[in-house]
Design a protein around this motif. Sequence first.
Motif, short mmCIF file in Angstrom:
data_model
loop_
_atom_site.label_atom_id
_atom_site.label_comp_id
_atom_site.label_asym_id
_atom_site.label_seq_id
_atom_site.Cartn_x
_atom_site.Cartn_y
_atom_site.Cartn_z
N LEU A 1 46.13 -34.40 12.27
CA LEU A 1 44.85 -34.58 11.58
C LEU A 1 44.21 -35.89 12.04
N LEU A 2 42.98 -35.79 12.48
CA LEU A 2 42.31 -36.89 13.16
C LEU A 2 41.83 -37.94 12.17
N GLY A 3 42.02 -39.21 12.53
CA GLY A 3 41.55 -40.32 11.72
C GLY A 3 41.73 -41.62 12.47
N PRO A 4 41.09 -42.71 12.02
CA PRO A 4 41.16 -44.00 12.74
C PRO A 4 42.57 -44.51 12.94
N GLY A 5 43.50 -44.15 12.03
CA GLY A 5 44.87 -44.64 12.15
C GLY A 5 45.57 -44.17 13.41
N LYS A 6 45.08 -43.08 14.03
CA LYS A 6 45.70 -42.58 15.25
C LYS A 6 45.30 -43.37 16.48
N SER A 7 44.26 -44.18 16.36
CA SER A 7 43.83 -45.07 17.45
C SER A 7 43.67 -44.32 18.78
N ILE A 8 42.98 -43.20 18.75
CA ILE A 8 42.72 -42.42 19.95
C ILE A 8 41.93 -43.26 20.97
N GLU A 9 41.14 -44.18 20.46
CA GLU A 9 40.32 -45.01 21.36
C GLU A 9 41.16 -45.84 22.32
N THR A 10 42.42 -46.15 21.94
CA THR A 10 43.29 -46.88 22.86
C THR A 10 43.52 -46.08 24.14
N THR A 11 43.75 -44.78 23.99
CA THR A 11 43.93 -43.92 25.16
C THR A 11 42.63 -43.81 25.95
N LEU A 12 41.50 -43.69 25.26
CA LEU A 12 40.21 -43.60 25.96
C LEU A 12 39.96 -44.84 26.81
N ASP A 13 40.31 -46.01 26.28
CA ASP A 13 40.12 -47.26 27.04
C ASP A 13 41.03 -47.30 28.27
N ALA A 14 42.18 -46.63 28.21
CA ALA A 14 43.12 -46.64 29.33
C ALA A 14 42.77 -45.62 30.40
N LEU A 15 42.02 -44.58 30.04
CA LEU A 15 41.81 -43.46 30.95
C LEU A 15 41.06 -43.79 32.24
N PRO A 16 40.00 -44.61 32.24
CA PRO A 16 39.28 -44.85 33.50
C PRO A 16 40.18 -45.30 34.65
N GLU A 17 41.10 -46.22 34.38
CA GLU A 17 42.00 -46.70 35.43
C GLU A 17 43.04 -45.64 35.79
N ILE A 18 43.47 -44.84 34.80
CA ILE A 18 44.42 -43.76 35.08
C ILE A 18 43.78 -42.74 36.01
N ILE A 19 42.52 -42.39 35.77
CA ILE A 19 41.82 -41.38 36.55
C ILE A 19 41.62 -41.83 38.00
N LYS A 20 41.47 -43.13 38.19
CA LYS A 20 41.32 -43.64 39.56
C LYS A 20 42.57 -43.32 40.40
N ILE A 21 43.74 -43.36 39.77
CA ILE A 21 45.00 -43.11 40.47
C ILE A 21 45.36 -41.63 40.46
N VAL A 22 45.11 -40.98 39.32
CA VAL A 22 45.45 -39.55 39.17
C VAL A 22 44.19 -38.82 38.70
N PRO A 23 43.34 -38.39 39.63
CA PRO A 23 42.03 -37.85 39.27
C PRO A 23 42.07 -36.55 38.46
N ASN A 24 43.14 -35.78 38.55
CA ASN A 24 43.16 -34.47 37.88
C ASN A 24 43.73 -34.54 36.46
N VAL A 25 43.64 -35.71 35.82
CA VAL A 25 44.13 -35.87 34.45
C VAL A 25 43.13 -35.30 33.45
N ILE A 26 43.68 -34.65 32.42
CA ILE A 26 42.87 -34.23 31.28
C ILE A 26 43.62 -34.59 30.00
N PHE A 27 42.89 -35.04 29.01
CA PHE A 27 43.48 -35.51 27.74
C PHE A 27 43.06 -34.53 26.64
N LEU A 28 44.05 -33.87 26.03
CA LEU A 28 43.80 -32.94 24.93
C LEU A 28 43.94 -33.66 23.60
N ILE A 29 42.89 -33.58 22.77
CA ILE A 29 42.93 -34.15 21.41
C ILE A 29 42.94 -32.96 20.46
#
Length: 781
Positions: free
Chosen positions: A240-268
Amino acid sequence: MEKIAMKQSNNGPQTQNRLNVTKFLPQTQIDLDKNNEKSPKPAVTEIICITTFPPRECGIATFSKDLQKVVNEKFGKSFAFKIYALEVGNSKFHYTPPIKGILNTTSALDFLQAAYHINSDPNVEMILVQHEFGLFQHSEHLFYEFLEHLDKPILITFHTVLPRPSLLLKEKVSTLASLSKGILVMTHTSAQILRKEYHIPSEKITVIAHGTHLVTYESKKDLKEKYQLKGKKVLSTFGLLGPGKSIETTLDALPEIIKIVPNVIFLIIGRTHPTLVKENGEDYRLFLQSKIASLGLQNHIRFIDAFVPLETLLEYLQLTDIYLFTSKDPHQAVSGTFAYALSCGCPIISTPIPHALEVLKNEAGIIVDFQNAKLLQEAVIKLLQNKEIRLKMSLNGLHTSSASSWENAAIAHAHIFQKIIGDKLQLHYTKPPFNLNHIKRMTTPIGIIQFSKINHPNIETGYTLDDNARALVALCQHYKLTRDPLDLKYIKIYSNFIYSCFRHDGTFLNYVNKDYQFTEENDKVNLEDACGRAMWALGYFLSMAYVLPEHFETHKEKAKFIFEHSLKSLENVHSPRAMAFIIKGLYFYNFLEERECVNHTITIYADRLVAMYNHEHKENWLWFESYLTYGNSVLPQSLLMAYVMTLNSTYRKVAKESFDFLLSKIFKEDMIGVISNQKWQTRNDVFDATFKGGEQPIDVAYSILALRLFHKVFPFEGYEKLMETAFAWFLGKNPLQQTIYNPCTGGCYDGLELHNVNLNQGAESTLSYLLARMAFEDFDR
């Protein structure tokens, strides 16, 4: 509050009387009335669970539904586990299946009525409360008064245990503890906090890990194609989605991850928490969507905005390459979402909540600091670039989570219930229905594969005559019981395998590689036992061939020719087990229509076994050899078969003496413990019943098959009860209190080790379980 806290209940757990013992046989049930008079149907013991429950959407509701399902499946003949569902305010839910009652936490009348109905119901023996302070935040005083008014013992599960409590919180927890007979928590960290910071006595606390689902592990590639994720590296999180899950932490990490592994997809995966929607609408989801747009991540994010069905959720987790758990609450004791991911074999990257710190200690994942996008980014890139590390983490996670499967959680709960209720509750394990899925999955057009990795057939290990002989017996028995036409395909496969192993000299080869070639191992290993098993299988096949369709006539003639030809070639075998299996084959072969009398041949082998017994047995050692090793029960079983065929009283006497001797060694304290393959039992050893691990399904199965025959010949000696006790070993009545049978796959784990279960589900183990399970059915109907 003080009054409640000081109250002392007089409903302590009853002292458990020691079981009556006749010889080594535990008396676990009241004998049936000798006159078979009709008596009223006995009342079923009920345990009431007070909890939220689906369709209400919350983690505790899902937890309780899973717990109820598996407890009733596993112990439904022992007690009924029923639900009092918590509601609040004007909420009204339609519950399926029906529940025992509803308790609206904002209604004083509901609390009083619930207490009255529970107290006045003579079937209710105990109350289990799934507790989270938030569930009673508007009515704590009503909740405490409700518990005080209950005159049945109470068990409380704390889903959250906060460290460094305020005086008020400490007082609340102490009050709950004083009103209960026991407290359940899901981590050792929570137990330690309760002991050290709340001063709850250790003897009152039990740790039962959050349950995890057994899964039929499917192909990650196939699942990705099913969900339109082909070619993607999948990161996921759910709940169940809410601020306590801190999904934004993963979003902030994704740009650099995608540069190395372009075919990444994140399921929420998951909808917004209903309470959050009620208070703030979809503000958090909208915040995430805005952040995704600003970071240009639209092509790398997929929202699955639903409370997804369990089957779908488990498939999403199985296709996940890395599961991300980024909760920013350091006091979150446990997470059901985390547990589910672990059971699906997900490598995990998690923030350091107590649950994660405990279960990831065996390198099943990586711990990163709270809200640290940089560390998360580095961990994700490291794992995505190293498939071997991900695979190792996946296997470590599976072994960690197996002990906490819902089946094992049910066993742990049932033992606590029994401890609190006392002798009124006798636990009887419900036998699962037949499930041949894993056997069929392990079978190719050539035969049944020898071993598996978890539940995936490992073709590299090839095939054996041993396994295909057992498979032929098992599928013939299953067909005889069910007349399932799908069995016929497999009966042909296994019988053809045996024919292929037959040699012109009347013997058989045992080992076949993945390319269908006989291996050099056939030249290095004594094959007498394998030849004996082939004779057992052929004899059984012939004994029931009359129920097979006409097109099996050729198979019947082949089997008859091979059986009779091999019988002459195997006259000089020396292995006692080979002789025993040949006797079993002859016993069944004798049922063949227009049969020849085989008693003379049976006598040859039976006399040899008796001679071995006379040579080795002493006053305190009534056995055929100077040691107890594997497959022991087949020896006395075969001699009893010889007695049935010949009525030679010597065979009967030796069979019973040796079998009772064996049973005295392997049945202790109402539990079977077969001889460990870690240390055989020799005649000169002081017998040590200490659990050593190394217990294998095949030995338990052979014991059950022997007990079945002994019960038929000696119906008043208690062998039938021992059959039940032995079969319960597969279902969790063993030293580790863990299930050996996997009802999800239909497979059986390869053994009970010292500290864990071997999760591989090989042919021998799975066929042994099926043979043992079918021993409780009537083959002659």
